[in-house]
Design an enzyme around this catalytic site. Structure first.
Site, short mmCIF file in Angstrom:
data_model
loop_
_atom_site.label_atom_id
_atom_site.label_comp_id
_atom_site.label_asym_id
_atom_site.label_seq_id
_atom_site.Cartn_x
_atom_site.Cartn_y
_atom_site.Cartn_z
N GLU A 1 -32.26 38.11 -4.57
CA GLU A 1 -33.17 38.56 -5.63
C GLU A 1 -32.41 39.05 -6.85
O GLU A 1 -32.75 40.07 -7.46
CB GLU A 1 -34.12 39.63 -5.10
CG GLU A 1 -34.99 39.14 -3.96
CD GLU A 1 -35.96 40.19 -3.43
OE1 GLU A 1 -35.90 41.35 -3.90
OE2 GLU A 1 -36.76 39.86 -2.54
N GLU B 1 -37.19 35.88 3.35
CA GLU B 1 -37.88 37.16 3.56
C GLU B 1 -39.36 36.87 3.55
O GLU B 1 -39.87 36.23 2.62
CB GLU B 1 -37.55 38.19 2.48
CG GLU B 1 -36.21 38.84 2.62
CD GLU B 1 -35.97 39.93 1.57
OE1 GLU B 1 -36.96 40.56 1.11
OE2 GLU B 1 -34.81 40.14 1.20
#
Length: 924
Positions: A520, A613
Site C-alpha cells: 500500500e 489482504e
C-alpha cells in the site's frame, strides 16, 4: 503462465555474493593473516543472548548526541488515522548537526551492486571517547537482561488521548535511546580468525562499538545484518561490545517493539570461508523420479595470500527435526578455485538426486528437507564447513488455475501476520511462534504473508518444517511517508541493501514462494514516477532471485495504472471484493472501488491474481452486541456492531472496518472468481497496535484468534470453509442472557455441512440449507429462553456434526489446562496455560470477568498473563488479571537448567482455586 522451479534452503550461516575485491571496503586495515595458520578450524557460530547489560535514558532530552541522522520535527501524528489514508511527501530537514551516518553506511557496501556507489568510511572514531563504549565503564547498576529483549513490552501502557505513544503503536513505551553492553570472551587461540557479530534484528538505528571503536550498524530494525569485529578484537584480552539503539515515536502503523528483539550470534571462521549468506540452492527438473540440485557458493578470502581452494559439498536427508540422517544421498564434485587475497569468488556445481523426497505443504504433501554440507579446504586442511538446509520442490503459476506446488494445485488459504507475539511483545520466541502456527493450521490455514517486514529467521525455519507457504514481504513505505518517522527516512540510502539482505538470507527457504517488496505504498498515486521506483526494486529482486515471482500489494492502483504492470503477481488489498461499494458502506469517506478481480484479469490475462489482504473484519471474542445487522457485511459503528463505552466490537462476525468486508462477503467474492489463486485474511491473530475502531485500546480487533491465542467465533467460520472434510458445527452466541428474557437474540451456525436443524430446549426451530454463496445459517428471530441450544448438521442428507450451547450456572471454580505439561528447562521454552472460569458442572461461564491471581512454585516463573481483551491496559507481566468472557492465559517459563516440577495456582476471591503441575525436562 509463469513457470518457476525455485530453490530452497536455510542455513546456519547465510549468503552474500560479494563482488571481487570488496573485502574490507570501508573499514580499517585488519590484522594481517598470511596463508593457512596452524590453528585454522571450521566455523563456530555461538549464540550470545545471555549476560547483557541494558540501560535506557529516561527521556530523549537526557540522551547522548551520538545520533545516526537528523529527523524532521513531528508536528502532527494523528492516532487512529485511516489505514488506507494516502501517504504524503517526505518532510525536509533544515537543521545541521553532526551525525554518524557516514560511518554506518559502509556496513551495507556488500549489498550495493555498483562499486562506484559504495560508501567510504571517513577518518575518525565518533563516540570513541563516550563512557558507555569504554572497557573500564562500570555498568553494574545497569539492568541485567538476556536476549531476545523487548524493552517496551513490560509497559506500563499509556492511557487516554494525546499520549506519547497512542493506540496505533500499542500504547507501550517503545520510544527512546538505549544501550546494550556485553563482554566477549575471545581466547588467544582465535588470533588470525575472522570474527563477526550477526544481529537478526534490533529496533532500531543500531550502532555498534567494540573496545571503543565504532564498527558499524544498520538502521532498519527488521533487517538481519552483521559487522566485522576482526580489526578491533584483542584475542586473549578483554573485549567490550556496546550497541546503541534509537527507537523513534511516530515511526510505525503498528507495535514495532523495541530493543535487540531477535537473536545475536558471534561467528568465528578461518580467514577463508563461505561468505555471509553465501550459498544458493536451486532445484530443476523436479519430479518424483529425479531432481537436479544446482548450488552456488561464494567464498571470501580475507587473508593476504593468493591461493587455490577446494570446495566440496555432500547432501544429506534431514528428519522432521532437522537432523542429518545416515550417509550422504549425493555429492557435488569438488571444484578448485583460485581466490586472490582480500577478494571473493563464486563457484557453481550440480548433482541429480534419484527418487527425491519433495518439500510440499500439508496436508497432501510432506515438508521433506535436505542439507548441503559445503567444505572449503586447502593444503589438506579443512578451513570451513557450512550447512545449507533446503527443500526440493517445483512451483508453477497459472493465471487461470492458480498456484501449483509439485504439480498439485494449492488454493491459498492464508492469513496476514504481524511480528509481535502478544504478551511477549516483539522478542522472538520459537515456541510462541510455533503455537501461533499450530492454531492456524488447525483452522485450515496453509499460507502466511509476512506483514510487512522481514520475519525472524527462525519463523521461516518453522514454516519450512511445518509445511506452510510464505509470501516474504519488505517495506510498508518507499519514498512517501505514512507515519512521520517511518522507513521513508532511510529508504533512499538503504532500500537496496535491505532488499538484498532479505533475499540472500531467505532465498533457500522452501516455504517462501514469492517476494513482496511493498505494501500500500504511496507511489500507487504517482503514476509513472511511482512505477519507476517499483521497477528499480523489482530489478534488484530479479538480480538476487529469478526463480520466484515478485509482487506489490496494492489498495489504490487500478489496472490501467503503470505500477501493477511492473510485477509478476497481482496482489490486491481489498480491491477484489470491492472497497466501500456495498449499500451498508455508502457515504463513507476514502477509497471507493467496485469489485476489481475481473478488470485486473482482463488487463493482465497472464498474471496470477492473489487477494493479499481481505476481510479486515473486526470483533471482540465473546462480546455479542445488539441489534445485529441483517446483511452479510457492515461497517462497525457506535451502536451497530460497536460499543463506544466498553470499546468492544460485536462477535457476530458481520462487521468490518470502513474499507473492509466480512468473511462471508469475501468467501462469496472469491467463489465468483475461481481464477483468483486464493488470499490472505487480515489478520490471523490480533496484534499489538492499530486498534480500529477504538484507539483508546491497546491491540487490534482484526484477528481470527485473539491476542492471547483464544479462538474467536470467526475461527470456526474459516474452519468450515478451509477444512470441508472435517465434521464440525459451531453455534453463536453463548446462551447466558439473563437480561434478555423474551427478546430476539439471533442464533447463527457455522458448519462444514450443507444444512442444519436448530433446537431450543428440545424444540425444533427449523431446518435450513446453505444456499449458493452462503456461509452461515441464521435463525434471526429466536427469542431468548434459558436452557440448551443444539444444532445437528447434515451433509449430503446424512448426519454430519453436532454442537450444543447451554445456559450455565453462576461462576464457581477455576480450571487450568496447559498446551504442554512437560517442556524444556532452557530458559526459552514455554508452557501456555489456559484458565477457565466454570460453574459447578464444569461449564465455562462465558460472561465471567472475575479478578484472578496467579502463583508459581518450583523452578519456573510467570512470564506474562493476558486475557485477549483489546482494552485491557494491565501490564503483561502482572500476576493478577481479570478473566475476559470466562478465559485468561498464563505463560510459564522454566528456569534454565532447573529440571523438576512447577506448580501453578490460580485463585479468585469468589471462586474455588485450581492448581496445575508442569514438568521441566532436559535442562542446560
Amino acid at each position: 503462465m509463469l513457470l518457476l522451479q525455485p530453490y530452497h534452503l536455510f542455513a546456519q550461516g547465510k549468503k552474500i555474493a560479494l563482488n571481487r575485491n570488496s573485502i574490507g571496503a570501508g573499514i580499517p586495515e585488519r590484522t594481517q593473516t598470511k596463508g593457512i595458520s596452524a590453528n585454522s578450524t571450521t566455523r563456530e557460530r555461538i549464540l550470545i543472548n545471555e549476560g547483557w547489560k541494558f540501560y535506557k535514558y529516561s527521556s530523549l532530552a537526557e540522551a547522548d548526541t551520538l545520533i545516526y541522522d537528523l529527523r524532521p520535527e513531528v508536528r502532527e501524528d494523528r492516532d487512529g488515522r485511516p489505514a488506507d489514508e494516502r501517504p504524503t511527501e517526505a518532510a525536509e530537514i533544515a537543521a545541521k548537526r553532526a551525525v554518524l551516518k557516514p560511518w554506518i553506511l559502509p556496513t551495507g557496501n556488500a549489498f550495493i551492486k555498483d562499486p562506484a556507489r559504495w560508501h567510504t568510511r571517513p577518518a575518525g572514531n565518533p563516540g570513541g571517547n563516550f563512557s558507555f563504549v569504554q572497557r573500564n565503564f562500570n555498568d553494574d547498576a545497569w539492568e541485567s537482561v538476556n536476549l531476545p529483549h523487548d524493552w517496551a513490552i513490560k509497559g506500563p501502557f499509556y492511557k487516554g488521548w494525546n499520549t506519547e505513544i497512542g493506540g496505533g503503536m500499542g500504547r507501550l513505551p517503545i520510544q527512546g535511546v538505549a544501550w546494550y553492553r556485553r563482554k566477549l570472551d575471545i581466547p588467544a587461540s582465535d588470533a588470525g580468525k575472522s570474527v563477526f557479530l550477526e544481529v537478526d534484528g534490533a529496533m532500531s538505528y543500531a550502532m555498534v562499538w567494540l573496545n571503543g571503536n565504532l564498527v558499524g550498524g544498520w538502521p532498519n530494525g527488521y533487517s538481519s545484518w552483521r559487522v566485522d569485529l576482526t580489526p578491533y578484537l584483542v584475542p586473549g584480552g578483554e573485549n567490550q561490545l556496546a550497541i546503541r539503539l534509537d527507537n523513534p515515536p511516530s515511526s510505525s502503523r503498528w507495535y514495532p517493539g523495541a530493543g535487540i528483539y531477535r537473536n545475536v550470534w558471534l561467528t568465528k571462521t578461518s580467514p577463508v570461508h563461505v561468505g555471509q549468506w553465501g550459498t544458493s540452492v536451486t532445484t530443476g527438473n523436479v519430479s518424483k523420479a529425479i531432481a537436479t540440485i544446482d548450488l552456488k557458493v561464494t567464498v571470501d578470502n580475507k587473508s593476504t595470500v593468493n591461493e587455490k581452494y577446494e570446495i566440496a559439498t555432500e547432501i544429506y536427508a534431514l528428519d522432521g527435526k532437522g537432523k542429518k540422517m545416515g550417509k550422504p544421498v549425493a555429492r557435488i564434485a569438488p571444484v578448485t578455485l583460485a581466490i586472490k587475497a582480500e577478494s571473493s569468488e563464486t563457484v557453481s556445481g550440480s548433482v541429480s538426486i534419484s527418487n527425491p523426497k519433495l518439500w510440499g505443504p500439508l496436508p497432501n504433501q510432506k515438508p521433506n528437507r535436505y542439507v548441503a554440507v559445503t567444505t572449503v579446504s586447502a593444503q589438506g586442511k579443512n578451513l570451513d564447513a557450512y550447512e545449507t538446509p533446503f527443500g526440493i520442490r517445483s512451483l508453477r503459476f497459472d493465471a487461470n488455475e492458480g498456484i501449483f506446488v509439485n504439480e498439485e494445485r494449492i488454493y491459498i488459504k492464508g492469513v496476514n501476520q504481524h511480528h509481535d507475539l502478544g504478551a511477549l511483545g516483539a522478542a522472538f520466541n520459537v515456541r510462541a511462534a510455533e503455537r501461533q502456527l499450530e492454531i492456524l493450521r488447525e483452522m485450515g490455514c496453509n499460507a502466511i504473508r509476512m506483514a510487512h517486514n522481514p520475519p525472524a529467521p527462525e519463523l521461516l525455519e518453522l514454516t519450512d518444517r511445518m509445511g506452510f507457504l510464505v509470501v516474504n514481504e519488505i517495506f510498508d513505505a518507499w519514498e512517501l511517508k505514512k507515519p512521520p518517522l517511518d522507513f521513508h527516512l532511510i529508504f533512499p540510502d538503504w532500500h537496496e541493501q535491505d532488499l538484498r539482505t532479505l533475499i540472500r538470507r531467505d532465498r533457500n527457504n522452501p516455504s517462501v514462494i514469492m517476494w513482496s517488496f511493498g505494501n500500500e505504498v504511496g507511489e500507487q498515486y504517482t503514476g509513472e514516477e511511482g512505477a519507476q521506483v517499483a521497477k528499480r526494486l523489482n530489478a534488484i529482486v530479479k538480480e538476487e532471485d529469478a526463480t520466484r515471482p515478485t509482487t506489490v500489494s496494492i489498495n489504490y492502483a487500478k489496472p490501467h495504472m503503470p505500477l501493477p504492470a511492473v510485477v509478476d503477481i497481482i496482489s490486491l488489498n481489498y480491491q477484489g471484493e470491492g472497497i466501500r461499494d456495498a449499500p451498508a458502506y455508502a457515504g463513507l469517506q476514502g477509497i471507493r472501488t467496485s469489485p476489481l478481480y475481473p478488470a485486473f484479469h482482463e488487463k493482465f490475462p497472464d498474471k496470477v491474481i492473489l487477494s493479499s489482504e481481505n476481510a479486515a473484519a473486526v470483533s471482540s471474542r465473546g462480546a455479542y452486541l445488539f441489534p445485529v445487522t441483517d446483511g452479510i457485511s457492515a461497517p462497525v459503528k457506535d451502536g451497530l456492531g460497536g460499543d463506544p463505552k466498553s470499546l468492544q466490537v460485536s462477535a457476530y462476525e458481520l462487521y468490518s472496518v470502513d474499507f473492509g468486508s466480512s468473511a462471508d462477503k469475501v468467501f462469496a467474492s472469491l467463489a465468483r472468481h475461481p481464477y483468483v489463486a486464493g488470499g490472505f485474511v487480515w489478520s490471523g491473530w490480533d496484534y499489538l497496535g492499530e486498534p480500529t475502531p477504538y484507539y483508546l485500546a491497546r491491540s487490534s480487533y482484526f484477528g481470527i484468534i485473539d491476542l492471547a491465542g483464544f479462538k474467536k467465533d470467526r475461527f470456526y467460520l474459516y474452519q468450515s470453509q478451509w477444512r470441508p472434510g472435517l465434521p464440525m458445527a459451531h453455534i453463536l452466541p453463548h446462551w447466558n442472557w439473563s437480561d434478555r428474557a423474551g427478546e430476539v437474540t439471533p442464533v447463527h451456525v457455522f458448519t462444514s455441512g450443507d444444512e442444519a436443524e436448530l433446537f431450543l430446549n428440545g424444540q425444533s426451530l427449523g431446518r435450513k440449507k446453505l444456499g449458493q454463496h452462503e456461509y452461515r445459517l441464521r435463525w434471526d428471530d429466536v427469542k431468548y429462553t434459558p436452557g440448551e441450544l443444539k444444532v445437528v448438521a447434515y451433509k449430503n442428507g446424512r448426519k454430519w456434526a453436532e454442537n450444543t450451547v447451554k445456559t450455565t450456572g453462576e461462576a464457581h471454580k477455576l480450571q487450568l489446562a496447559a498446551d504442554r505439561a512437560a517442556f524444556q528447562a532452557d530458559g526459552q521454552d514455554l508452557s501456555f496455560v489456559t484458565v477457565r472460569v466454570t460453574d459447578k458442572k464444569g461449564l465455562m461461564v462465558p460472561n465471567a470477568n472475575n479478578t484472578l491471581r496467579f502463583f508459581v512454585e518450583g523452578p519456573g516463573e510467570i512470564v506474562a498473563t493476558d486475557n485477549g481483551d483489546p482494552t485491557n491496559l494491565v501490564p503483561f507481566p502482572s500476576h493478577e488479571r481479570d478473566a475476559f468472557h470466562g478465559l485468561c492465559l498464563v505463560i510459564v517459563r522454566a528456569k534454565p537448567g532447573q529440571k523438576g516440577t512447577i506448580k501453578l495456582k490460580a485463585e479468585s476471591d469468589e471462586l474455588e482455586a485450581a492448581t496445575i503441575t508442569l514438568k521441566t525436562i532436559n535442562g542446560k
